[in-house]
Design an enzyme around this catalytic site. Sequence first.
Site, PDB file in Angstrom:
ATOM      1  N   TRP A 185     -21.028  14.129 -18.704  1.00 43.82           N
ATOM      2  CA  TRP A 185     -20.957  14.063 -17.069  1.00 43.82           C
ATOM      3  C   TRP A 185     -22.440  15.029 -17.057  1.00 43.82           C
ATOM      4  O   TRP A 185     -22.860  15.898 -17.941  1.00 43.82           O
ATOM      5  CB  TRP A 185     -20.328  15.010 -16.371  1.00 43.82           C
ATOM      6  N   TRP A 234     -15.769  13.311 -11.993  1.00 40.10           N
ATOM      7  CA  TRP A 234     -14.862  12.847 -11.054  1.00 40.10           C
ATOM      8  C   TRP A 234     -14.044  14.296 -10.335  1.00 40.10           C
ATOM      9  O   TRP A 234     -13.590  14.055  -9.447  1.00 40.10           O
ATOM     10  CB  TRP A 234     -13.971  11.861 -11.277  1.00 40.10           C
ATOM     11  N   ASN A 269     -10.417   3.962   3.405  1.00 40.44           N
ATOM     12  CA  ASN A 269     -10.235   3.666   2.012  1.00 40.44           C
ATOM     13  C   ASN A 269     -11.475   3.013   1.312  1.00 40.44           C
ATOM     14  O   ASN A 269     -11.637   3.358   0.453  1.00 40.44           O
ATOM     15  CB  ASN A 269      -8.867   2.938   1.782  1.00 40.44           C
ATOM     16  N   TRP A 320      -9.137   9.406  -7.633  1.00 46.55           N
ATOM     17  CA  TRP A 320     -10.427   9.485  -8.261  1.00 46.55           C
ATOM     18  C   TRP A 320     -10.310   9.096  -9.695  1.00 46.55           C
ATOM     19  O   TRP A 320     -11.548   8.658 -10.092  1.00 46.55           O
ATOM     20  CB  TRP A 320     -10.277  10.975  -8.386  1.00 46.55           C
ATOM     21  N   GLU A 369       0.721  -1.113   0.141  1.00 47.02           N
ATOM     22  CA  GLU A 369      -0.002   0.273   0.066  1.00 47.02           C
ATOM     23  C   GLU A 369       0.843   1.191  -0.140  1.00 47.02           C
ATOM     24  O   GLU A 369       0.466   2.426  -0.796  1.00 47.02           O
ATOM     25  CB  GLU A 369      -0.726  -0.153   1.217  1.00 47.02           C
ATOM     26  N   TRP A 416       1.699   2.138  -3.359  1.00 47.19           N
ATOM     27  CA  TRP A 416       0.821   2.509  -4.268  1.00 47.19           C
ATOM     28  C   TRP A 416       1.105   4.035  -4.231  1.00 47.19           C
ATOM     29  O   TRP A 416       0.846   4.883  -5.312  1.00 47.19           O
ATOM     30  CB  TRP A 416      -0.734   2.313  -3.768  1.00 47.19           C
TER      31      TRP A 416
HETATM   32  P1  FAD Z   1      -3.129   2.291   5.244  1.00 45.36           P
HETATM   33  O1  FAD Z   1      -3.837   1.338   4.902  1.00 45.36           O
HETATM   34  O2  FAD Z   1      -2.688   2.319   6.668  1.00 45.36           O
HETATM   35  O3  FAD Z   1      -1.810   2.523   4.285  1.00 45.36           O
HETATM   36  C1  FAD Z   1      -0.649   3.000   4.815  1.00 45.36           C
HETATM   37  C2  FAD Z   1      -0.231   4.394   3.731  1.00 45.36           C
HETATM   38  O4  FAD Z   1      -0.191   3.711   2.391  1.00 45.36           O
HETATM   39  C3  FAD Z   1      -1.505   5.295   3.647  1.00 45.36           C
HETATM   40  O5  FAD Z   1      -1.388   6.102   4.553  1.00 45.36           O
HETATM   41  C4  FAD Z   1      -1.196   5.728   2.299  1.00 45.36           C
HETATM   42  O6  FAD Z   1      -0.157   6.577   2.061  1.00 45.36           O
HETATM   43  C5  FAD Z   1      -0.739   4.604   1.449  1.00 45.36           C
HETATM   44  N1  FAD Z   1      -2.019   3.938   1.086  1.00 45.36           N
HETATM   45  C6  FAD Z   1      -2.890   3.134   1.486  1.00 45.36           C
HETATM   46  N2  FAD Z   1      -3.879   2.799   0.553  1.00 45.36           N
HETATM   47  C7  FAD Z   1      -3.526   3.509  -0.564  1.00 45.36           C
HETATM   48  C8  FAD Z   1      -4.141   3.569  -2.065  1.00 45.36           C
HETATM   49  N3  FAD Z   1      -5.184   2.696  -2.109  1.00 45.36           N
HETATM   50  N4  FAD Z   1      -3.630   4.249  -2.742  1.00 45.36           N
HETATM   51  C9  FAD Z   1      -2.593   5.333  -2.598  1.00 45.36           C
HETATM   52  N5  FAD Z   1      -1.850   5.067  -1.453  1.00 45.36           N
HETATM   53  C10 FAD Z   1      -2.290   4.149  -0.435  1.00 45.36           C
HETATM   54  N6  FAD Z   1      -4.640   8.838   0.150  1.00 45.36           N
HETATM   55  C11 FAD Z   1      -3.928   9.935   0.671  1.00 45.36           C
HETATM   56  O7  FAD Z   1      -2.977   9.676   1.119  1.00 45.36           O
HETATM   57  N7  FAD Z   1      -4.480  11.273   0.259  1.00 45.36           N
HETATM   58  C12 FAD Z   1      -5.641  11.294  -0.490  1.00 45.36           C
HETATM   59  O8  FAD Z   1      -5.868  12.645  -0.710  1.00 45.36           O
HETATM   60  C13 FAD Z   1      -6.441  10.151  -0.999  1.00 45.36           C
HETATM   61  N8  FAD Z   1      -7.343  10.380  -1.533  1.00 45.36           N
HETATM   62  C14 FAD Z   1      -7.963   9.198  -2.107  1.00 45.36           C
HETATM   63  C15 FAD Z   1      -9.301   9.420  -2.717  1.00 45.36           C
HETATM   64  C16 FAD Z   1      -9.985   8.521  -3.329  1.00 45.36           C
HETATM   65  C17 FAD Z   1     -11.364   8.441  -4.128  1.00 45.36           C
HETATM   66  C18 FAD Z   1      -9.665   7.045  -3.000  1.00 45.36           C
HETATM   67  C19 FAD Z   1     -10.240   5.860  -3.289  1.00 45.36           C
HETATM   68  C20 FAD Z   1      -8.539   6.869  -2.158  1.00 45.36           C
HETATM   69  C21 FAD Z   1      -7.709   7.937  -1.667  1.00 45.36           C
HETATM   70  N9  FAD Z   1      -6.618   7.836  -0.943  1.00 45.36           N
HETATM   71  C22 FAD Z   1      -5.790   8.801  -0.480  1.00 45.36           C
HETATM   72  C23 FAD Z   1      -6.006   6.612  -0.780  1.00 45.36           C
HETATM   73  C24 FAD Z   1      -6.313   5.590   0.710  1.00 45.36           C
HETATM   74  O9  FAD Z   1      -7.617   5.491   0.627  1.00 45.36           O
HETATM   75  C25 FAD Z   1      -5.518   6.407   1.675  1.00 45.36           C
HETATM   76  O10 FAD Z   1      -4.423   6.674   1.613  1.00 45.36           O
HETATM   77  C26 FAD Z   1      -5.772   5.755   3.202  1.00 45.36           C
HETATM   78  O11 FAD Z   1      -7.382   5.330   3.175  1.00 45.36           O
HETATM   79  C27 FAD Z   1      -5.060   6.190   4.065  1.00 45.36           C
HETATM   80  O12 FAD Z   1      -5.696   5.485   5.488  1.00 45.36           O
HETATM   81  P2  FAD Z   1      -4.407   4.799   6.291  1.00 45.36           P
HETATM   82  O13 FAD Z   1      -3.229   5.673   6.538  1.00 45.36           O
HETATM   83  O14 FAD Z   1      -5.019   4.335   7.462  1.00 45.36           O
HETATM   84  O15 FAD Z   1      -3.789   3.594   5.065  1.00 45.36           O
END
Ligand code: FAD
Length: 476
Positions: free
Chosen positions: A308, A361, A343, A384, A277, A280
């Site tokens: 849209w 979006w 997420n 997005w 993650e 990502w």
């Molecule tokens: P954890 O699951 O603990 O993951 C650890 C770290 O890994 C996160 O803090 C993040 O840096 C990275 N990570 C985890 N999942 C993803 C993912 N799917 N994509 C990219 N990186 C990820 N993340 C943001 O940091 N900023 C945003 O503005 C953002 N906008 C989003 C918008 C949409 C529509 C979606 C679907 C996802 C978005 N995310 C964003 C990705 C993800 O939802 C968040 O990073 C995650 O929910 C953060 O929670 P956590 O720190 O507990 O994640």
Amino acid sequence: MPAEIPPVIVWFRRDLRLADNAALSAAVETGAPVIALFIREGSAGGGMPFGPAQAWWLHHSLLALRQALHDRGGDLLFFTGEAATVLVQVVQQTGASQIYLNRSYERDDQDRELARRLKSAGIAVHAFHGQLLHDPSHVRTGAGKPFRVFTPFWKALQALGEPREPLAAPDAIRGVSSTPPSEQLEEWGLLPTKPDWAAGFGDIWTPGEAGARVRLEDFVENGLSEYKSGRDFPARDITSRLSPHLAHGEVTPAQAWHAASGFDNGDPGQITHFRRELAWRDFNYSLLIEFPRLATDNWNTDFDGFAWSFDGALYRAWRNGLTGYPIVDAGMRQLWREGYMHNRLRMITASFLIKDLMIDWRKGEEWFRETLLDADPANNAASWQWVAGSGADASPFFRIFNPTLQGEKFDPDGDYVRRYVPELCHLDRKYIHRPFEAPDHILHKAGIALGESYPRPIVEHGTARERALAAYKATK
Ligand code: FAD
């Protein structure tokens, strides 16, 4: 008497930490006095400007950073303006000739231009790596191109080996005897006042490096062992919630990567999944670097002709968590209340806006950017576009989430909904995700008057789905 060593400047941006801060460590190692500063650049700045929710975070994070610098003998100065102009002024006022910064990859081009301008004024800029796991220019296909698909990117990233070991925070920072006049952070007006919609944030979050460290340690101890199986279930709260700290650079992904190694319950799969993650985020930055208009333009131009439709009332219902679909409403209310959304909910609410409401979006990206404490120029835009289907390695448009089934699958007991949609809290498991199907006596018993205390669905999902698929077909 030995000549006074000229000071060096450390320019803090989205790297508000002392540990694993390569620019700060290198500046301290020169033995010169350090002038640490933060510049409020506004929308003209090189990076994406901070949204209102992040302004709250920034205020507290800068306070924490200033205190941490004070504790080691340093200080943090505040300026507003165009970065090169501010930096040249500070150089002229202090006699410094070296600037240290950490690369913030989405603004590498602007940084290079800035370095050229400063060089012509006799100022050297030293840029360091640390905001991502690996320097994105090192993660390349066999043909030397950036990846556009995540899985091979992840393989290539792993093949580079572990990110470098995190650096310790400097024990002491040599301050300067006289500093140029600084603006007062307290006068920047970063905190909301009337109304103070961020009032609840302080109960949940501790901006700053120390808060990030506690969050990471807590996650490694209590969340990581179930990360893989539990990360999709929002009521369980087992993800790290490190994202606002990462977005402000209070912790580095390398620190998170290595901290995960400290955990061993015999299941390396959990660690790998967490690191994947983190990767990502690197991947999304690599997309943003290749395509800087990621937040405004479709990656896949086939979507440029997508029809849209924008309906202000539907859009407001989505933003306010009043769509009549409990899981969507719970997610949107979590976002407003906590500046954060799980997420799984981000995927569900984004799918609902784009596909059930057929709203562009970009409107969703904008709302998230304003309200998320972790709003990140790469992750938000790329995610997005991922949901919309217009992105690089995107989920296909025709994959349309059914909000009721998503709720039942990922919040089977309805605990997450009950937490954020209190008007449904007395509804039992069977109807918590479908109050619109509950018989009158059940609604009555739960104290719900549909259409009054809680809305009826603003669109019928089946019909909305057909409409979206038809629009997609017409675009193709
Ligand atoms: P954890 O699951 O603990 O993951 C650890 C770290 O890994 C996160 O803090 C993040 O840096 C990275 N990570 C985890 N999942 C993803 C993912 N799917 N994509 C990219 N990186 C990820 N993340 C943001 O940091 N900023 C945003 O503005 C953002 N906008 C989003 C918008 C949409 C529509 C979606 C679907 C996802 C978005 N995310 C964003 C990705 C993800 O939802 C968040 O990073 C995650 O929910 C953060 O929670 P956590 O720190 O507990 O994640």
